[in-house]
Design a protein around this motif. Sequence first.
Motif, short mmCIF file in Angstrom:
data_model
loop_
_atom_site.label_atom_id
_atom_site.label_comp_id
_atom_site.label_asym_id
_atom_site.label_seq_id
_atom_site.Cartn_x
_atom_site.Cartn_y
_atom_site.Cartn_z
N PHE A 67 1.04 -1.16 -0.25
CA PHE A 67 -0.12 0.48 -0.05
C PHE A 67 0.94 0.97 -0.14
CE2 PHE A 67 -2.16 -3.02 1.95
CZ PHE A 67 -3.87 -3.52 0.95
N ALA A 68 2.08 1.36 0.45
CA ALA A 68 2.92 1.74 -0.12
C ALA A 68 4.58 2.10 -1.02
CB ALA A 68 3.92 2.33 1.21
N ASP A 69 4.92 2.63 -2.08
CA ASP A 69 6.29 2.13 -2.99
C ASP A 69 6.76 3.45 -2.86
OD1 ASP A 69 7.37 0.40 -3.56
OD2 ASP A 69 6.08 -0.73 -5.09
N ARG A 70 7.08 3.95 -2.34
CA ARG A 70 7.72 5.45 -2.33
C ARG A 70 9.48 5.05 -3.04
NH1 ARG A 70 6.60 10.44 -1.74
NH2 ARG A 70 5.07 9.86 0.02
N GLU A 71 9.90 4.30 -2.67
CA GLU A 71 11.51 3.97 -3.25
C GLU A 71 11.09 4.01 -4.15
OE1 GLU A 71 10.85 2.22 0.72
OE2 GLU A 71 10.52 2.47 -0.80
N ILE A 72 10.25 3.91 -4.76
CA ILE A 72 10.04 3.24 -6.61
C ILE A 72 8.89 4.37 -7.14
CG2 ILE A 72 8.70 2.12 -8.24
CD1 ILE A 72 9.51 -0.45 -6.90
N TRP A 73 8.12 5.22 -6.59
CA TRP A 73 7.79 5.88 -7.03
C TRP A 73 7.15 6.97 -6.37
CZ3 TRP A 73 3.71 4.92 -10.67
CH2 TRP A 73 3.34 3.83 -11.02
N GLY A 74 8.31 7.67 -5.44
CA GLY A 74 8.31 8.84 -5.25
C GLY A 74 7.37 9.78 -5.01
N ASN A 75 7.21 10.74 -4.73
CA ASN A 75 6.07 11.72 -4.65
C ASN A 75 4.95 11.73 -5.26
OD1 ASN A 75 7.93 13.42 -3.65
ND2 ASN A 75 8.21 14.46 -5.20
N LYS A 76 5.05 10.40 -6.21
CA LYS A 76 2.98 9.85 -6.57
C LYS A 76 3.15 9.33 -5.46
CE LYS A 76 4.02 9.82 -11.87
NZ LYS A 76 2.91 9.81 -12.41
N ASN A 79 -0.98 7.19 -0.71
CA ASN A 79 -1.62 6.29 0.52
C ASN A 79 -2.98 6.76 -0.45
OD1 ASN A 79 -2.40 4.55 2.60
ND2 ASN A 79 -3.34 6.62 3.35
N ASP A 80 -2.54 6.02 -2.05
CA ASP A 80 -4.34 6.95 -2.77
C ASP A 80 -4.30 5.49 -3.82
OD1 ASP A 80 -1.57 7.69 -4.31
OD2 ASP A 80 -3.34 9.37 -4.66
N ALA A 81 -3.22 4.65 -3.79
CA ALA A 81 -2.41 3.30 -4.15
C ALA A 81 -2.84 2.10 -3.86
CB ALA A 81 -1.81 3.60 -5.74
N ILE A 82 -2.81 0.30 -4.80
CA ILE A 82 -2.40 -0.55 -4.39
C ILE A 82 -1.31 -0.73 -5.46
CG2 ILE A 82 -4.59 -1.57 -3.26
CD1 ILE A 82 -4.21 -3.26 -5.52
N TYR A 83 -0.37 -1.67 -5.18
CA TYR A 83 0.92 -1.90 -5.82
C TYR A 83 0.80 -3.07 -6.13
CZ TYR A 83 2.13 3.21 -5.34
OH TYR A 83 1.91 4.24 -5.01
N LYS A 115 -8.88 3.04 -3.04
CA LYS A 115 -8.21 3.72 -3.60
C LYS A 115 -8.21 4.54 -4.80
CE LYS A 115 -5.60 2.39 0.01
NZ LYS A 115 -4.51 3.26 0.47
N ARG A 116 -7.48 5.17 -5.57
CA ARG A 116 -7.47 6.34 -7.22
C ARG A 116 -6.76 5.00 -8.31
NH1 ARG A 116 -6.61 12.10 -9.21
NH2 ARG A 116 -6.58 11.20 -11.34
N TYR A 117 -5.10 4.15 -8.09
CA TYR A 117 -4.20 4.73 -8.29
C TYR A 117 -4.41 2.63 -8.90
CZ TYR A 117 -3.18 8.68 -9.97
OH TYR A 117 -3.77 9.54 -9.68
N VAL A 118 -4.50 1.91 -9.15
CA VAL A 118 -3.66 0.17 -8.92
C VAL A 118 -2.42 0.23 -10.00
CG1 VAL A 118 -4.37 -2.16 -10.05
CG2 VAL A 118 -5.43 -1.18 -9.63
N ARG A 119 -1.25 -0.01 -9.69
CA ARG A 119 -0.26 0.54 -9.98
C ARG A 119 1.28 -1.13 -10.29
NH1 ARG A 119 0.67 6.11 -6.58
NH2 ARG A 119 -0.30 6.78 -8.58
N LEU A 120 2.61 -1.00 -10.78
CA LEU A 120 2.94 -2.01 -10.60
C LEU A 120 3.79 -1.63 -11.40
CD1 LEU A 120 2.96 -3.78 -13.81
CD2 LEU A 120 0.94 -4.80 -12.94
#
Length: 174
Positions: A67-76, A79-83, A115-120
């Motif tokens: 639910f957090a991926d700051r090292e990869i997604w930085g400022n994006k 807390n609005d995505a699942i990774y 959540k707003r986003y699904v990311r990978l």
Amino acid sequence: MEIKNCSLTDVAEILSLYEAARNLQIQREMVVWPSFENAFIENEIREERQWKIVDGSTIACNWAITFADREIWGNKDKNDAIYIHRICTNPNLRGNRYIDKIVAWAIAYAKQLGKRYVRLDTLGNNTKLIAHYTSAGFDFLGIVELTDTLTLPAHYQKEPKCCLFEIDLQNRNS
């Protein structure tokens, strides 16, 4: 066929699937995942972040989420995505487009959690995976160079080029 959380009794099978994935990555000369420790997988299972598609008594596919991926997604990362991480398909069942089932599940799960986003992400300039993920509904956002990889699994430290993918649930028609 159903999607559900992995259980601690799945650890050996998950590690076996990861080993098969590593062998395929080596064969295809891709970025190779490290060997993951049992404790790492067990922790994800306890946190209900390891998922599987089960066909009968067989794990057809599994993946992890965060639910957090700051090292990869930085400022994006707000807390609005699942990774989604480490999608791994049983080698006897490849080619069944489990990605489509994962995406449908992830969209529903993200909406349920507000959540707003699904990311990978995937490492390197893997044109086949880029095509695979975009065909499943992800937007390819481009390749970034990672700089903060010390807390990430080892394969992120070996390959700093990272492809980012996203589904924006607010801008989705369906």
